[in-house]
Enzyme design. Structure first.
Site, short mmCIF file in Angstrom:
data_model
loop_
_atom_site.label_atom_id
_atom_site.label_comp_id
_atom_site.label_asym_id
_atom_site.label_seq_id
_atom_site.Cartn_x
_atom_site.Cartn_y
_atom_site.Cartn_z
CD GLU A 8 26.90 71.93 91.43
OE1 GLU A 8 26.51 71.38 90.40
OE2 GLU A 8 27.95 72.60 91.48
CD GLU B 125 35.88 76.92 110.80
OE1 GLU B 125 35.79 76.61 112.01
OE2 GLU B 125 34.93 76.92 110.02
CE LYS C 60 35.62 74.98 98.44
NZ LYS C 60 35.55 76.33 98.99
#
Ligand SMILES: NC(=O)c1ccc[n+]([C@@H]2O[C@H](COP(=O)([O-])OP(=O)(O)OC[C@H]3O[C@@H](n4cnc5c(N)ncnc54)[C@H](OP(=O)(O)O)[C@@H]3O)[C@@H](O)[C@H]2O)c1
Length: 328
Positions: A135, A196, A211
């Site tokens: 998940e 980042e 994703k």
């Protein structure tokens, strides 16, 4: 249920803190970071391990490796929360395979192995009679995969679209709010720890694309790779473009979209009305799922963060804990 946790950074420590705060009938018998490990069949002192990390030390014994923990610790479920590698998924992929072959359930927040090798891992889990859940790989705290696999099971999904990357959303929000340039907004996102040092993965839409691949392959019955995602990032967006959008009561967001019937996976900056439910501020994520029975459903929430990601992991842990048959 006994668990081993591989990776003791932001997410791993968030899980440890949640386990310390709540009585979930789960004990941690294995723990590792990149430099060390602990194996203790009667339960590891998580507060002490957290304190060692806070002081900048390794979480455990430098003579015990992550591979030792996976292979030798006495656990029912491996929580794999080490850094994402989208080139070959390693070393997480190998650790997950090893645990599944040992008939251990696996819960992960690591996008690499799920995006690259989901069918193999799913089959390996099934062959060994254990669960594999992930998940936390998509939209952090939002229980999107659970909702799609269970809550709206039986619906046909015609389209799914939304904001899958909080860093880009933050940058676009700041560019629109204060007319910052892309570079200024990125610098601010870095200062706040949202981006980042090398932001390519976020701003080129790679993270959002991965994703989409995970959702396509695991809940939409598609067979996609990152190469199948049409992808445009936000690096070339100018404050002028956002101002023009503003003139039409619109704004610009990096939208990930899947149209299953057409085989379309796409990530691109899109013009969107400011009143649209997907226009969320800051680092939030938001996803709309268009279905035949349930109509349109929109999910909004935190897509990242130590506690928020731990929430998704804990949900998976409890799902499995309640279905797990104790072997000994
Ligand atoms: N942070 C979030 O909000 C978020 C949200 C969704 C998904 N995720 C995913 O969750 C995973 C963990 O993220 P994070 O933010 O917790 O990362 P992180 O803060 O960088 O922590 C990573 C941890 O993994 C350890 N590690 C590195 N290489 C290892 C190896 N080969 N074997 C065992 N441990 C290793 C590191 O060890 P050291 O402590 O020794 O450096 C560290 O403890 C990533 O895959 C990320 O993409 C994160």
């Amino acid at each position: 249920m006994r668990i081993a946790i591989l990776g003791f950074g932001s997410v791993g420590q968030g899980i440890a803190r949640a386990l310390l705060a709540k009585d979930l009938d789960i004990i941690v018998t294995g723990l590792a970071d990149s430099r060390s490990g602990i194996i203790n069949p009667t339960g590891i002192d998580l507060a002490a391990a957290l304190a060692r990390k806070e002081e900048g030390g390794p979480c455990g014994d430098v003579n015990i490796s992550p591979a030792d923990v996976v292979a030798r610790a006495d656990y029912d479920l491996l929580v794999e929360v080490t850094p994402t590698n989208v080139d070959d998924g390693e070393p997480a992929l190998g650790h997950i395979q090893k645990a599944l072959m040992r008939r251990k359930h696996v819960v992960t927040s690591n996008k690499g192995p799920i995006a690259l090798a989901y069918p193999e891992l799913r089959d390996l889990a099934a062959a060994n009679g254990v669960f594999l859940r992930y998940e936390a790989t998509v939209c952090g705290a939002i229980p999107l995969i659970h909702a799609m696999q269970e809550g709206i099971a039986g619906n046909t999904i015609s389209r799914l679209y939304g904001i899958f990357n909080g860093t880009c959303n933050y940058i676009l929000t700041r560019m629109a709010e204060d007319s910052l340039t892309y570079e200024q907004a990125l610098a601010e996102a870095r200062e706040l720890g949202y981006a980042e040092a090398d932001p390519t993965y976020d701003v080129e839409g790679i993270d959002a694309g991965i994703k989409l691949v995970i959702l396509a392959n695991t809940v939409l019955d598609m067979q996609a790779t990152l190469k199948d995602v049409e992808r445009t990032g936000i690096t070339l967006l100018t404050p002028e473009a956002l101002r023009l959008a503003e003139d039409q009561d619109c704004t610009i967001r990096l939208i990930g979209e899947i149209v299953p019937a057409a085989g379309v996976l796409r990530v691109s900056p899109r013009l969107i009305a400011k009143t649209h439910s997907l226009v969320v501020e800051g680092t939030l994520n938001a996803v709309t799922v268009e279905t035949d029975l349930a109509g349109d459903l929109t999910f909004i929430g935190k897509g990242a963060g130590s506690t928020e990601t731990a929430s998704a992991i804990i949900g998976d842990l409890l799902y499995i804990r309640d279905r797990h048959v104790q072997s000994s």
